[in-house]
Design a protein around this motif. Structure first.
Motif, PDB file in Angstrom:
ATOM      1  N   TYR A 156      -4.105   1.003   2.646  1.00 41.06           N
ATOM      2  CA  TYR A 156      -3.475  -0.036   3.477  1.00 41.06           C
ATOM      3  C   TYR A 156      -2.138  -0.521   2.913  1.00 41.06           C
ATOM      4  CZ  TYR A 156      -8.263  -0.470   5.273  1.00 41.06           C
ATOM      5  OH  TYR A 156      -9.504  -0.217   5.803  1.00 41.06           O
ATOM      6  N   ALA A 157      -1.807  -0.106   1.709  1.00 39.02           N
ATOM      7  CA  ALA A 157      -0.692  -0.713   0.984  1.00 39.02           C
ATOM      8  C   ALA A 157       0.651  -0.566   1.696  1.00 39.02           C
ATOM      9  CB  ALA A 157      -0.617  -0.109  -0.419  1.00 39.02           C
ATOM     10  N   GLU A 158       1.007   0.671   2.064  1.00 41.19           N
ATOM     11  CA  GLU A 158       2.329   0.897   2.666  1.00 41.19           C
ATOM     12  C   GLU A 158       2.488   0.145   3.982  1.00 41.19           C
ATOM     13  OE1 GLU A 158       5.185   4.624   4.062  1.00 41.19           O
ATOM     14  OE2 GLU A 158       3.398   4.999   2.864  1.00 41.19           O
ATOM     15  N   GLU A 159       1.467   0.201   4.821  1.00 43.30           N
ATOM     16  CA  GLU A 159       1.528  -0.493   6.109  1.00 43.30           C
ATOM     17  C   GLU A 159       1.673  -1.997   5.901  1.00 43.30           C
ATOM     18  OE1 GLU A 159      -1.061  -0.234  10.150  1.00 43.30           O
ATOM     19  OE2 GLU A 159      -2.184  -0.831   8.370  1.00 43.30           O
ATOM     20  N   CYS A 160       0.917  -2.546   4.955  1.00 39.58           N
ATOM     21  CA  CYS A 160       0.927  -3.989   4.711  1.00 39.58           C
ATOM     22  C   CYS A 160       2.291  -4.460   4.207  1.00 39.58           C
ATOM     23  CB  CYS A 160      -0.163  -4.331   3.691  1.00 39.58           C
ATOM     24  SG  CYS A 160      -0.305  -6.073   3.326  1.00 39.58           S
ATOM     25  N   VAL A 161       2.826  -3.768   3.205  1.00 36.09           N
ATOM     26  CA  VAL A 161       4.129  -4.157   2.647  1.00 36.09           C
ATOM     27  C   VAL A 161       5.231  -4.010   3.689  1.00 36.09           C
ATOM     28  CG1 VAL A 161       5.861  -3.618   0.891  1.00 36.09           C
ATOM     29  CG2 VAL A 161       3.433  -3.608   0.297  1.00 36.09           C
ATOM     30  N   GLU A 173       8.568 -14.112  -0.408  1.00 34.75           N
ATOM     31  CA  GLU A 173       9.133 -12.857  -0.890  1.00 34.75           C
ATOM     32  C   GLU A 173       8.025 -12.071  -1.581  1.00 34.75           C
ATOM     33  OE1 GLU A 173      12.473 -11.241  -4.095  1.00 34.75           O
ATOM     34  OE2 GLU A 173      12.178 -13.390  -3.769  1.00 34.75           O
ATOM     35  N   VAL A 174       7.821 -10.816  -1.162  1.00 32.87           N
ATOM     36  CA  VAL A 174       6.803  -9.976  -1.785  1.00 32.87           C
ATOM     37  C   VAL A 174       7.353  -9.479  -3.118  1.00 32.87           C
ATOM     38  CG1 VAL A 174       5.358  -7.938  -1.557  1.00 32.87           C
ATOM     39  CG2 VAL A 174       5.902  -9.289   0.473  1.00 32.87           C
ATOM     40  N   ILE A 175       6.752  -9.922  -4.210  1.00 29.57           N
ATOM     41  CA  ILE A 175       7.272  -9.576  -5.548  1.00 29.57           C
ATOM     42  C   ILE A 175       6.532  -8.401  -6.175  1.00 29.57           C
ATOM     43  CG2 ILE A 175       8.112 -11.895  -6.045  1.00 29.57           C
ATOM     44  CD1 ILE A 175       5.508 -12.211  -7.751  1.00 29.57           C
ATOM     45  N   GLY A 176       5.351  -8.077  -5.634  1.00 24.13           N
ATOM     46  CA  GLY A 176       4.610  -6.979  -6.233  1.00 24.13           C
ATOM     47  C   GLY A 176       3.358  -6.632  -5.446  1.00 24.13           C
ATOM     48  N   VAL A 177       2.827  -5.449  -5.751  1.00 24.25           N
ATOM     49  CA  VAL A 177       1.613  -4.967  -5.092  1.00 24.25           C
ATOM     50  C   VAL A 177       0.564  -4.661  -6.161  1.00 24.25           C
ATOM     51  CG1 VAL A 177       0.623  -3.231  -3.551  1.00 24.25           C
ATOM     52  CG2 VAL A 177       3.015  -3.935  -3.267  1.00 24.25           C
ATOM     53  N   ILE A 189       6.130   0.923  -3.631  1.00 23.75           N
ATOM     54  CA  ILE A 189       5.705   1.071  -2.247  1.00 23.75           C
ATOM     55  C   ILE A 189       6.700   0.328  -1.370  1.00 23.75           C
ATOM     56  CG2 ILE A 189       3.895   0.558  -0.560  1.00 23.75           C
ATOM     57  CD1 ILE A 189       1.862   0.795  -2.816  1.00 23.75           C
ATOM     58  N   CYS A 190       7.462   1.091  -0.585  1.00 25.34           N
ATOM     59  CA  CYS A 190       8.524   0.509   0.260  1.00 25.34           C
ATOM     60  C   CYS A 190       9.487  -0.339  -0.568  1.00 25.34           C
ATOM     61  CB  CYS A 190       7.916  -0.329   1.383  1.00 25.34           C
ATOM     62  SG  CYS A 190       6.882   0.594   2.527  1.00 25.34           S
ATOM     63  N   GLY A 191       9.771   0.116  -1.782  1.00 27.67           N
ATOM     64  CA  GLY A 191      10.708  -0.589  -2.652  1.00 27.67           C
ATOM     65  C   GLY A 191      10.114  -1.729  -3.446  1.00 27.67           C
ATOM     66  N   VAL A 192       8.826  -2.013  -3.263  1.00 29.21           N
ATOM     67  CA  VAL A 192       8.158  -3.096  -3.994  1.00 29.21           C
ATOM     68  C   VAL A 192       7.312  -2.482  -5.105  1.00 29.21           C
ATOM     69  CG1 VAL A 192       6.544  -5.032  -3.841  1.00 29.21           C
ATOM     70  CG2 VAL A 192       8.098  -4.534  -1.936  1.00 29.21           C
ATOM     71  N   PRO A 193       7.443  -2.942  -6.351  1.00 26.76           N
ATOM     72  CA  PRO A 193       6.716  -2.307  -7.464  1.00 26.76           C
ATOM     73  C   PRO A 193       5.218  -2.596  -7.430  1.00 26.76           C
ATOM     74  CG  PRO A 193       7.857  -4.270  -8.223  1.00 26.76           C
ATOM     75  CD  PRO A 193       8.312  -4.039  -6.807  1.00 26.76           C
ATOM     76  N   VAL A 194       4.444  -1.598  -7.848  1.00 23.56           N
ATOM     77  CA  VAL A 194       3.012  -1.806  -8.074  1.00 23.56           C
ATOM     78  C   VAL A 194       2.879  -2.375  -9.483  1.00 23.56           C
ATOM     79  CG1 VAL A 194       0.740  -0.723  -8.226  1.00 23.56           C
ATOM     80  CG2 VAL A 194       2.407   0.097  -6.548  1.00 23.56           C
ATOM     81  N   VAL A 195       2.425  -3.613  -9.587  1.00 20.39           N
ATOM     82  CA  VAL A 195       2.481  -4.333 -10.865  1.00 20.39           C
ATOM     83  C   VAL A 195       1.157  -4.385 -11.603  1.00 20.39           C
ATOM     84  CG1 VAL A 195       4.427  -5.745 -10.108  1.00 20.39           C
ATOM     85  CG2 VAL A 195       2.089  -6.531  -9.678  1.00 20.39           C
ATOM     86  N   ALA A 196       0.057  -4.059 -10.900  1.00 21.51           N
ATOM     87  CA  ALA A 196      -1.238  -4.164 -11.577  1.00 21.51           C
ATOM     88  C   ALA A 196      -2.288  -3.373 -10.820  1.00 21.51           C
ATOM     89  CB  ALA A 196      -1.669  -5.630 -11.704  1.00 21.51           C
ATOM     90  N   CYS A 197      -3.421  -3.171 -11.500  1.00 21.12           N
ATOM     91  CA  CYS A 197      -4.594  -2.581 -10.853  1.00 21.12           C
ATOM     92  C   CYS A 197      -5.713  -3.599 -10.914  1.00 21.12           C
ATOM     93  CB  CYS A 197      -4.996  -1.278 -11.554  1.00 21.12           C
ATOM     94  SG  CYS A 197      -5.420  -1.502 -13.295  1.00 21.12           S
ATOM     95  N   ALA A 198      -6.912  -3.212 -10.544  1.00 19.09           N
ATOM     96  CA  ALA A 198      -8.025  -4.164 -10.522  1.00 19.09           C
ATOM     97  C   ALA A 198      -8.274  -4.774 -11.894  1.00 19.09           C
ATOM     98  CB  ALA A 198      -9.283  -3.479  -9.994  1.00 19.09           C
TER      99      ALA A 198
END
Length: 471
Positions: A156-161, A173-177, A189-198
């Motif tokens: 769902y990540a790309e669609e959501c961002v 402002e979306v600062i991270g995923v 993802i769409c220019g927004v960094p993935v900053v963490a996992c579970a």
């Protein structure tokens, strides 16, 4: 702490104040153009100051009843010009009616009022456009956005961002995923960094600036557990109930028993709108029943003479969402006309489920005149007063028509049926296709407003007086 967004007309209080200022400037400018220095005429100045106060009250009423600022930030320049013209014309008409009704037409210059209208259109239009430019620039550049972190599954990540990035009116402002089902730290993802996992998510939140969390795609149990932890950190948490689509243009979050739900419908009306619409129905039906009484005294003897039988015609019709009710009209057809309908079906001029025939042999003499000017519809004001119908809505089908409905046809029953509506004021004699009628009705329901009802009522008066488009 989370600041709840303003609702209703309070959200656009700035435009209300701006319009009032523009109208007052236009009014006093027209006074100066026509009268010169009105300070030399103290009595006249008092009258014009009084009218300026009336103008202020009229504008507030117009905004309240006609919902003048609905979608104002999303209008383009042509749409805004149309909205300003409509707004200024209604205000001009209301002021004119006030001057005439209070018998002050000899005091106020007609030129002042006409010049006021012209100046008001120009000033109000450019003021609104400039103010909207300022608002948009402030939202994009000058505003301190909240820092939003998106927590979602990979699918769902790309669609959501992307959805968030294409929202021109976002407050954040979306600062991270955070991808909870896969470790993609370092990717974008769409220019927004993935900053963490579970596993590293809570640690990221602890040491970085995060104001709000959006949880998307998780199970209910995992979302609730995560939200409880985040709330203890003082953060604002948003749950994704369901993704908005073109099929859900109207929505609100509310309680349904013990559940928090996202409610959507073709049109969601406020309590104020429903109250005012019902108030209009009651007042209109009382006036209509008075006209019905007069029509009864005039036409009842003629009906009895030309076609012995009952004065009124009673039939079961289908109302809101399939409810049945007794529907009343002055009888304009011979007794037993319903039984003759089957024999005339091959002459039906309508393409679809409704029956219409221009020279219907079942209609007796005076009935043709009554139908042309819609006099036969007057007893339906009793249905309006009872609450089975409204002044404006969609025409209620017969039981015979209703049982043949396809699924999409029932959309036209999503609102209380009306004595008049879009079909009646769109030249009903010229519309032969039932699907066009359904389209008009669903268009009315989807775009309904109190202002639309009032416009349809005024157009109906013209249709009735001219007999245009009669059935």
């Amino acid at each position: 702490m989370y600041k709840r967004q303003k609702k209703s007309w309070v959200k656009h209080l700035d435009f209300l104040i701006l319009d009032i200022i523009c109208l007052e400037i236009a009014f006093y400018s027209s006074c100066l153009i026509r009268l010169g220095n009105i300070r030399r005429l103290p009595v006249l100045l008092d009258y014009y100051n009084r009218l300026a106060v009336v103008l202020l009250l009229v504008d507030i009423c117009v905004v309240f009843f006609f919902e003048a600022y609905t979608g104002i930030l999303r209008r383009n320049r042509v749409q805004e010009l149309k909205a300003v013209l409509m707004h200024c014309c209604i205000v001009f008409a209301a002021v004119t009616v006030y001057v005439w009704a209070t018998k002050q037409s000899e005091i106020y210059s007609r030129q002042v009022i006409f010049v006021f209208w012209g100046i008001a259109v120009v000033i109000e239009y450019f003021s609104r456009c400039l103010w909207k430019i300022y608002i948009r620039q402030r939202m994009i550049k000058g505003k301190k956005f909240s820092q939003l972190l998106v927590v979602t599954e990979e699918c769902y990540a790309e669609e959501c961002v992307s959805d968030f990035q294409h929202d021109r009116y976002k407050e954040f402002e979306v600062i991270g995923v955070v991808i909870v089902d896969k470790n993609r730290i370092g990717d974008e993802i769409c220019g927004v960094p993935v900053v963490a996992c579970a596993d590293s998510f809570l640690e990221y939140v602890r040491i970085n600036v995060v104001d709000e969390i959006f949880i998307n795609g998780n199970t209910r149990e995992s979302s609730e557990a995560l939200a409880n932890e985040l709330l203890e950190l003082g953060l604002t948490v948003h749950f994704n109930l369901v993704r908005e689509s073109r099929l859900m243009p109207n929505k609100l979050v509310e309680r349904c028993g013990k559940y928090m739900v996202l409610t959507t419908s073709m049109k969601i009306a406020t309590t104020r709108q429903v109250f005012i619409k019902r108030g209009m129905d009651i007042l209109g039906s009382l006036v209509g029943l008075l006209l019905t009484g007069i029509a009864f005294l005039v036409f009842a003897p003629v009906i009895k003479y030309q076609s012995p039988g009952p004065i009124f015609y009673e039939q079961t019709r289908i109302g809101k969402n399939g409810r049945r009710f007794k529907f009343y009209k002055f009888r304009t057809m011979i007794v037993g006309a319903d039984r003759m309908k089957e024999e005339l079906m091959d002459q039906n001029e309508m393409d679809g489920l409704m029956f219409k025939m221009e020279d219907d042999p079942r209609i007796f003499g005076i009935g043709k005149f009554m139908r042309k000017y819609s006099i036969d519809e007057l007893p339906q004001f009793w249905n309006v007063l009872k609450g089975d119908m409204s002044l404006v809505g969609t025409r209620p089908p017969t039981e015979e028509e209703f049982v043949q409905y396809e699924l999409h046809h029932k959309a036209r029953l999503g609102i209380r049926p009306g004595l008049t509506g879009m079909w009646q004021v769109s030249g009903r004699s010229d519309i032969k296709n039932f699907e066009e009628i359904v389209a008009l009705d669903t268009q009315y329901i989807s775009n309904w407003s109190l202002g639309m009802d009032i416009r349809i009522l005024f157009r109906t008066i013209g249709v009735v007086l001219t007999g245009k488009g009669s059935s």
